[in-house]
Write an enzyme that holds these catalytic residues in place. Structure first.
Site, PDB file in Angstrom:
ATOM      1  CB  VAL A   1      15.352 -38.990  10.722  1.00  0.00           C
ATOM      2  CG1 VAL A   1      13.868 -38.806  11.001  1.00  0.00           C
ATOM      3  CG2 VAL A   1      15.853 -40.294  11.343  1.00  0.00           C
TER       4      VAL A   1
ATOM      5  CB  ALA B   1      13.652 -40.828   5.844  1.00  0.00           C
ATOM      6  CD  GLU B   2       8.745 -36.031   8.684  1.00  0.00           C
ATOM      7  OE1 GLU B   2       7.609 -35.546   8.724  1.00  0.00           O
ATOM      8  OE2 GLU B   2       9.197 -36.779   9.564  1.00  0.00           O
ATOM      9  CB  THR B   3      12.583 -34.418   2.687  1.00  0.00           C
ATOM     10  OG1 THR B   3      12.965 -33.536   3.745  1.00  0.00           O
ATOM     11  CG2 THR B   3      12.432 -33.644   1.390  1.00  0.00           C
TER      12      THR B   3
END
Length: 150
Positions: free
Chosen positions: A67, A70-72
């Site tokens: 996660v 993905a957020e990065t």
């Protein structure tokens, strides 16, 4: 390029120059996790992350690490899209974990699914070295005026 010289666009900027514009580069968490950007644009962002050091107690890649990756990716793409008048802030993220990894390097590829005036959204696919899908994530970022505090 010095930090004082701000480009008109971030699109097409080399990764090292993009990172030099950020107050904390990749940021402490991304550095600790070993995340490395490979390709950046508003439409597609690619990065790698080692499994080693990012595992849960059973030795599997931690779902939270996926996660973070993905957020990065979504945040980088959104920030490139939003620049120069706006900045991106994550407002929603989800992830479905399909299979585990115990070693090697994973690759995340974020593909824009919406690039609007007030939000940007990405589908992020994380795969292992064999190209098998480990995780599918979706992130939405709000695009807010530069310098907004919340």
């Amino acid at each position: 390029m010095s930090k004082r010289e701000m480009p008109e666009t971030l699109e097409g900027l080399p990764i090292d120059e993009y990172l030099a514009l950020l107050p904390a580069g990749m940021g402490a968490l991304n550095e600790r996790m070993g995340i490395e950007l490979v390709e950046i644009s508003a439409e597609r962002i690619v990065a790698t992350m080692p499994v080693e050091g990012n595992t849960q107690p059973f030795g599997l890649l931690h779902g939270g690490a996926s996660v973070v990756l993905a957020e990065t990716l979504g945040s980088v793409g959104s920030s490139i899209h939003a620049y120069p008048d706006k900045m991106a802030v994550g407002v929603d993220i989800n992830a479905t974990h399909h299979r585990s990894a115990m070693s090697g390097t994973v690759t995340g590829v974020a593909t824009a699914i919406h690039l609007g005036r007030s939000s940007a959204a990405y589908e992020v696919v994380i795969t292992n070295e064999e190209g098998k899908r480990l995780c599918t994530s979706r992130i939405t970022c709000a695009l807010v005026p530069m310098g907004s505090k919340g």
